[in-house]
Design a protein around this motif. Structure first.
Motif, PDB file in Angstrom:
ATOM      1  N   GLY A 158     -10.011  17.082  21.527  1.00 59.10           N
ATOM      2  CA  GLY A 158      -8.911  18.186  21.007  1.00 59.10           C
ATOM      3  C   GLY A 158      -7.514  17.620  20.432  1.00 59.10           C
ATOM      4  N   TYR A 159      -7.657  16.375  20.142  1.00 58.18           N
ATOM      5  CA  TYR A 159      -6.577  15.782  19.308  1.00 58.18           C
ATOM      6  C   TYR A 159      -5.845  16.365  18.047  1.00 58.18           C
ATOM      7  N   ASP A 160      -7.130  17.032  17.363  1.00 64.30           N
ATOM      8  CA  ASP A 160      -6.624  17.718  16.291  1.00 64.30           C
ATOM      9  C   ASP A 160      -5.815  18.929  16.415  1.00 64.30           C
ATOM     10  N   ILE A 161      -6.088  19.470  17.575  1.00 66.22           N
ATOM     11  CA  ILE A 161      -5.397  20.711  18.113  1.00 66.22           C
ATOM     12  C   ILE A 161      -3.730  20.205  18.458  1.00 66.22           C
ATOM     13  N   LEU A 162      -3.727  19.191  19.071  1.00 65.71           N
ATOM     14  CA  LEU A 162      -2.499  18.548  19.527  1.00 65.71           C
ATOM     15  C   LEU A 162      -1.646  18.369  18.030  1.00 65.71           C
ATOM     16  N   VAL A 163      -2.331  17.594  17.081  1.00 65.84           N
ATOM     17  CA  VAL A 163      -1.670  17.305  16.105  1.00 65.84           C
ATOM     18  C   VAL A 163      -1.153  18.599  15.063  1.00 65.84           C
ATOM     19  N   SER A 164      -1.964  19.594  15.282  1.00 68.00           N
ATOM     20  CA  SER A 164      -1.463  20.730  14.266  1.00 68.00           C
ATOM     21  C   SER A 164      -0.499  21.310  15.071  1.00 68.00           C
ATOM     22  N   MET A 165      -0.424  21.298  16.366  1.00 66.34           N
ATOM     23  CA  MET A 165       0.588  21.997  17.437  1.00 66.34           C
ATOM     24  C   MET A 165       1.841  21.372  17.005  1.00 66.34           C
ATOM     25  N   PHE A 166       1.934  19.963  17.158  1.00 66.35           N
ATOM     26  CA  PHE A 166       3.306  19.101  16.925  1.00 66.35           C
ATOM     27  C   PHE A 166       3.523  18.784  15.513  1.00 66.35           C
ATOM     28  N   GLN A 167       2.835  18.909  14.532  1.00 67.62           N
ATOM     29  CA  GLN A 167       2.655  18.631  13.285  1.00 67.62           C
ATOM     30  C   GLN A 167       4.311  18.890  12.574  1.00 67.62           C
ATOM     31  N   ASN A 168       4.944  20.012  12.871  1.00 68.37           N
ATOM     32  CA  ASN A 168       6.315  20.296  12.585  1.00 68.37           C
ATOM     33  C   ASN A 168       7.244  20.227  13.309  1.00 68.37           C
ATOM     34  N   SER A 169       6.966  19.285  14.497  1.00 70.56           N
ATOM     35  CA  SER A 169       8.031  19.381  15.646  1.00 70.56           C
ATOM     36  C   SER A 169       9.205  18.547  15.142  1.00 70.56           C
ATOM     37  N   THR A 170      10.443  19.250  15.515  1.00 75.53           N
ATOM     38  CA  THR A 170      11.762  18.576  15.052  1.00 75.53           C
ATOM     39  C   THR A 170      12.294  17.592  15.984  1.00 75.53           C
ATOM     40  N   LEU A 171      11.412  17.351  16.890  1.00 80.89           N
ATOM     41  CA  LEU A 171      11.875  16.006  17.932  1.00 80.89           C
ATOM     42  C   LEU A 171      10.436  15.197  18.061  1.00 80.89           C
ATOM     43  N   PRO A 172      10.625  13.896  18.635  1.00 78.38           N
ATOM     44  CA  PRO A 172       9.550  13.161  18.840  1.00 78.38           C
ATOM     45  C   PRO A 172       8.525  13.598  19.759  1.00 78.38           C
ATOM     46  N   VAL A 173       7.330  13.411  19.718  1.00 81.23           N
ATOM     47  CA  VAL A 173       6.250  13.844  20.735  1.00 81.23           C
ATOM     48  C   VAL A 173       5.517  12.541  21.015  1.00 81.23           C
ATOM     49  N   PHE A 174       5.508  12.405  22.299  1.00 80.85           N
ATOM     50  CA  PHE A 174       4.356  11.031  22.561  1.00 80.85           C
ATOM     51  C   PHE A 174       3.639  11.404  23.828  1.00 80.85           C
ATOM     52  N   PHE A 175       2.618  10.748  23.985  1.00 77.98           N
ATOM     53  CA  PHE A 175       1.929  10.747  25.395  1.00 77.98           C
ATOM     54  C   PHE A 175       2.725   9.763  26.408  1.00 77.98           C
ATOM     55  N   SER A 176       3.319  10.734  27.402  1.00 77.04           N
ATOM     56  CA  SER A 176       3.993  10.189  28.378  1.00 77.04           C
ATOM     57  C   SER A 176       2.878   9.367  29.678  1.00 77.04           C
ATOM     58  N   GLU A 177       1.877   9.769  29.542  1.00 74.69           N
ATOM     59  CA  GLU A 177       0.786   9.422  30.286  1.00 74.69           C
ATOM     60  C   GLU A 177      -0.531   9.473  29.255  1.00 74.69           C
ATOM     61  N   TYR A 178      -1.502   8.728  29.151  1.00 75.40           N
ATOM     62  CA  TYR A 178      -2.869   8.914  28.793  1.00 75.40           C
ATOM     63  C   TYR A 178      -3.645   7.824  29.472  1.00 75.40           C
ATOM     64  N   GLY A 179      -5.179   7.975  29.258  1.00 74.40           N
ATOM     65  CA  GLY A 179      -6.028   7.217  29.749  1.00 74.40           C
ATOM     66  C   GLY A 179      -7.002   7.803  30.863  1.00 74.40           C
ATOM     67  N   CYS A 180      -7.677   9.010  30.438  1.00 76.31           N
ATOM     68  CA  CYS A 180      -8.642   9.375  31.498  1.00 76.31           C
ATOM     69  C   CYS A 180      -9.497   8.507  32.080  1.00 76.31           C
ATOM     70  N   ASN A 181      -9.554   8.660  33.231  1.00 81.40           N
ATOM     71  CA  ASN A 181     -10.607   7.635  33.847  1.00 81.40           C
ATOM     72  C   ASN A 181     -12.081   8.249  34.438  1.00 81.40           C
ATOM     73  N   LYS A 182     -12.479   9.111  33.689  1.00 80.97           N
ATOM     74  CA  LYS A 182     -14.038   9.678  33.733  1.00 80.97           C
ATOM     75  C   LYS A 182     -14.657   9.220  32.618  1.00 80.97           C
ATOM     76  N   PRO A 183     -15.974   8.931  32.850  1.00 79.51           N
ATOM     77  CA  PRO A 183     -16.701   8.951  34.051  1.00 79.51           C
ATOM     78  C   PRO A 183     -16.020   7.576  34.947  1.00 79.51           C
ATOM     79  N   SER A 184     -15.923   8.113  36.214  1.00 78.65           N
ATOM     80  CA  SER A 184     -15.306   7.008  37.252  1.00 78.65           C
ATOM     81  C   SER A 184     -16.365   5.853  37.416  1.00 78.65           C
ATOM     82  N   GLY A 185     -15.627   4.827  37.972  1.00 82.07           N
ATOM     83  CA  GLY A 185     -16.314   3.696  38.455  1.00 82.07           C
ATOM     84  C   GLY A 185     -16.683   2.715  37.450  1.00 82.07           C
TER      85      GLY A 185
END
Ligand SMILES: *[C@@H]1O[C@H](CO)[C@@H](O)[C@H](O)[C@H]1NC(C)=O
Ligand SMILES: *[C@@H]1O[C@H](CO)[C@@H](O)[C@H](O)[C@H]1NC(C)=O
Ligand SMILES: *[C@@H]1O[C@H](CO)[C@@H](O)[C@H](O)[C@H]1NC(C)=O
Ligand SMILES: *[C@@H]1O[C@H](CO)[C@@H](O)[C@H](O)[C@H]1NC(C)=O
Ligand SMILES: *[C@@H]1O[C@H](CO)[C@@H](O)[C@H](O)[C@H]1NC(C)=O
Length: 480
Positions: A250-277
């Motif tokens: 769903g990164y494409d959805i995020l990009v279109s959501m924030f495409q016209n942002s008037t401020l910087p947008v970034f991932f303040s956390e990322y890195g899904c740990n699934k599948p675990s182990g």
């Protein structure tokens, strides 16, 4: 000082370099920009909270940035990993952070600091925001501003983290977060020599995500609107596993959501740990920093150390040594593939984007606040903002005493990493991935003994420019 020999003059020049290794960053349109080089700062970051929440312990006067030896160890590993930013969640505004801040500064690593903590009275209570928005609370968060405002590598402050975590909590809280942002920004305006951006870190709760961003980026008409966010952080865990793609995550959805942002947008956390182990492969890194996502400003991987939640890049052992996890190796090889030129190019048109005017119509979901009447500051707050808090503990950059890490660190196969040290960077540079693989390849059998750990001066690699610089510093300490 009039008869400086060229050698001493050179050493003094180098000395200055060490003291100010990064230039402050400001927000221009959608981008974070280095105020001196005008290059874009794309955040290549890691969330840093060794010990988890209990790493913050006001009674022991300890937090993630209170022990210089620990920071030296971690800064050396983070520098080699290739990051330019850390986020630190809980800090004690009465503790001295000079050594840690100076170490990260010297290696070109910025800090994004959360002003809150999980302890009572030290954050907005999402179940009752009005009751937690009081002058005592503001005293704490202004203390964090005082503590960190003088460090050139303080990139930004988070006014709040994931206060809205479902539709229900999105009704009452948004105006209070704007109030906190306003108070922080007014305090910074009055008491800091430079602007330091203030923003919000949002949970990825899809029904309210777009509204959250809309609510915080818009400008309220008719006054000097300090309550607007300067940037927007998103805690994003939608890219999971080796087979995920730009579309499936769903990164494409995020990009279109924030495409016209008037401020910087970034991932303040990322890195899904699934599948675990199994170790994470971090394929999302090439997407996040690739051509399709230049409208975002990068992100911070959750998180540096292995804690209960199982997201660590490294394991901190009880004897204070470190063992890299395979996740560290994988992330490093992803960072090594990045196109830093693309990443640092500024979008010059971005400066001209004006924030939209706040309007009920921009809120799409039913539950989310449409109230743009921001609460007045609580009793006593105006004086606090005008006069400053009592006895602020203002941090400052200090000279770094050691560059060599005193405790051993081991690669993911168990072999010791030899000659682990920070490498102070020349003026204005932020750290970048350097192509190296930090974990020694091998089978985990003990490595040949490394050079003696005793006598730090003996470990300086005189052949390198950095060896010369460090030697120069040691000489300066003898002469002055
Ligand atoms: C800093 O951390 C090191 C390593 O864990 C420890 O040996 C030292 O006592 C700590 N220093 C302080 C002042 O707590
Ligand atoms: C962003 O702006 C462009 C150009 O004005 C417009 O075509 C597009 O629909 C906008 N995207 C969103 C998600 O609002
Ligand atoms: C520290 O602990 C780690 C993990 O238990 C171990 O592998 C390592 O040998 C220890 N190092 C020292 C110097 O004691
Ligand atoms: C630059 O910003 C404009 C306006 O927001 C946008 O349309 C364009 O895609 C951006 N270009 C890059 C390279 O980010
Ligand atoms: C909007 O918020 C203000 C204070 O922030 C409050 O006084 C007012 O009653 C709220 N309006 C509505 C319609 O809830």
């Amino acid at each position: 000082m009039l008869s400086l020999s060229p050698t001493i003059a050179l050493l003094l020049a180098l000395f200055t370099v060490v003291s100010y290794a990064v230039h402050p960053v400001e927000v221009r349109g959608q981008d974070f920009v280095n105020t001196v080089t005008d290059k874009r700062l794309m955040i290549i970051g890691v969330d840093y909270q060794p010990g988890g929440q209990s790493g913050y312990n006001p009674e022991a006067k300890s937090d993630a940035l209170s022990n210089g030896t620990v920071c030296l160890r971690d800064a050396a590993l983070l520098q080699r990993l290739g990051v330019n930013t850390i986020r630190v969640y809980n800090v004690d505004p009465t503790v001295n952070h000079d050594e840690c801040a100076s170490i990260f500064n010297a290696v070109g690593i910025y800090m994004i600091i959360d002003v809150n903590s999980p302890l009572g009275g030290e954050s907005i209570d999402r179940s009752n925001p009005a009751s937690s928005y009081h002058v005592g609370y503001l005293g704490r968060i202004f203390g964090v501003v005082e503590n960190f405002k003088e460090y050139p590598n303080t990139l930004a402050f988070f006014a709040a983290n994931e206060v809205m975590n479902d539709v229900g909590t999105s009704e009452k809280n948004p105006p209070y977060i704007r109030a906190v942002q306003r108070d922080l920004k007014n305090y910074i305006k009055k008491h800091s020599k430079r602007t330091i951006p203030v923003g919000y870190s949002a949970a990825d709760v899809r029904p309210i995500l777009k509204d959250t961003w809309s609510y915080f980026q818009c400008a309220i008409d008719g006054k000097d609107d300090q309550s607007r966010s300067d940037f927007f952080g998103l805690n994003s865990y939608s890219w999971c596993g080796e087979d995920a793609t730009y579309k499936s995550a769903g990164y494409d959805i995020l990009v279109s959501m924030f495409q016209n942002s008037t401020l910087p947008v970034f991932f303040s956390e990322y890195g899904c740990n699934k599948p675990s182990g199994i170790p994470r492969v971090f394929n999302e890194v090439s997407a996040l920093y690739g051509k399709d996502m230049t409208s975002l400003s990068g992100g911070l991987v959750y998180e540096y150390s292995q804690e209960e939640s199982d997201y660590g890049l490294v394991q901190i052992n009880s004897n204070t040594t470190i063992t890299l996890r395979k996740d560290y190796d994988n992330l490093q090889s992803q960072y090594n593939k990045l196109d830093i030129k693309l990443i640092e190019s500024t979008n010059s048109t971005a400066e001209e984007i004006k924030p939209p005017k706040c309007d009920e119509d921009m809120i799409e979901s039913d539950g989310f606040s449409k109230n743009f009447t921001i609460p007045d500051p609580p009793e006593g707050a105006e004086d606090l903002i005008n006069d400053g808090i009592d006895n602020p503990k203002v941090g400052k950059i200090v000279q770094i005493k050691e560059t060599a890490v005193p405790m051993p660190a081991y690669g993911s196969t168990g072999q010791e990493i030899t000659n682990l040290a920070i490498k102070p960077l020349p003026n204005d540079e932020s750290n970048t991935p350097n192509g190296e693989t930090t974990s020694p390849s091998g089978t985990g059998s003990p490595a040949a003994p490394s050079p003696s750990k005793k006598g730090d001066a003996g470990r300086v690699e005189v052949a390198s420019a950095w060896g010369v610089l460090v030697a120069g510093l040691l000489m300066l300490r003898i002469w002055f």
